[in-house]
Design an enzyme around this catalytic site. Structure first.
Site, mmCIF file in Angstrom:
data_model
loop_
_atom_site.group_PDB
_atom_site.id
_atom_site.type_symbol
_atom_site.label_atom_id
_atom_site.label_comp_id
_atom_site.label_asym_id
_atom_site.label_seq_id
_atom_site.Cartn_x
_atom_site.Cartn_y
_atom_site.Cartn_z
ATOM 1 N N GLU A 154 8.649 -63.251 -17.005
ATOM 2 C CA GLU A 154 8.108 -62.309 -17.982
ATOM 3 C C GLU A 154 8.652 -62.694 -19.348
ATOM 4 O OE1 GLU A 154 9.427 -58.253 -17.425
ATOM 5 O OE2 GLU A 154 7.892 -57.438 -18.774
ATOM 6 N N HIS B 139 11.395 -61.083 -10.613
ATOM 7 C CA HIS B 139 11.107 -61.864 -11.817
ATOM 8 C C HIS B 139 12.305 -61.914 -12.740
ATOM 9 C CE1 HIS B 139 9.828 -57.796 -13.437
ATOM 10 N NE2 HIS B 139 10.394 -58.253 -14.542
ATOM 11 N N HIS C 81 16.374 -59.253 -18.705
ATOM 12 C CA HIS C 81 16.753 -58.655 -17.423
ATOM 13 C C HIS C 81 16.279 -59.528 -16.275
ATOM 14 C CE1 HIS C 81 12.602 -57.012 -18.036
ATOM 15 N NE2 HIS C 81 12.494 -57.166 -16.730
#
Lengths: 134, 134
Positions: A130, A79, A7
């Site tokens: 991430e 992010h 994502h």
């Protein structure tokens, strides 16, 4: 090593308004808002055919998104999350190559209930990355 | 309306160094650098199983990425590109809903040779959105 883009996350000052923009003018499928108090955010997922966008609004005191919104009051891309098969192996490889892992280096349980790590944006062109074990 | 996330673009001050980080510590497949003088950038594509990441460095005078890097010298996430089937229909829907299209509102030919438009970041939570007709 990195696999799918799981994502991208966008920090937003007004989650309801942001969700309306993605559902309305952009015509995307969105989830109901989900409060994730242990992560300090309320999120709406925008489901795309190949990945998803997470719209995130701070929840409670000390949200990790609050400082970002102080610097970027309109919001912004926060992010990118990439999937890895083995987060410990990924971490060890990154650390061996000189990259810094945020928060002590041990994986935590992410918003999807899976082990995650965050890499220092200064090591990756200002982009907060991430990693999520899937 | 919006379909796949075609790519995310990351503005970087040093394309070779950025590409090495994605190929090395992150272990991703990367392309050779491609100069796109008509777009004012040199790009390296990071190929992921479900989408791609474009690393972009300014090329020439007046690059659209230069101002971004002046504000963000380390680099950062620059835009997200979503696919649409009909870019004119998409534009008309967005404009009818009050969103602003950058640069006069007529599609241009993007870095992949397809019609693209950019939406004003202030209308989308500080996130610059590119739409690409596929």
């Amino acid at each position: 090593m990195i696999g799918r883009l799981n994502h991208i996350a966008i920090a937003v000052p007004d989650l309801e308004a942001a969700a309306r923009r993605y559902a309305g003018p952009l015509g995307a499928e969105i989830s109901a808002p989900q409060a994730l108090p242990e992560h300090g955010v309320t999120v709406v997922f925008v489901t795309l055919p190949n990945t998803k966008v997470e719209l995130m609004q701070p929840l409670g005191e000390g949200s990790p998104v609050s400082a970002f919104l102080e610097k970027n009051p309109s919001g912004g891309m926060h992010h990118a999350c990439y999937e890895v098969e083995d987060i410990i192996a990924a971490r060890d490889r990154l650390v061996a190559e000189g990259a810094r892992v945020l928060g002590g280096g041990e994986p935590k349980t992410g918003a999807h209930g899976k082990p995650v790590l965050f890499l220092h944006p200064k090591d990756f062109d200002g982009c907060l990355i991430e990693l999520e074990q899937v």
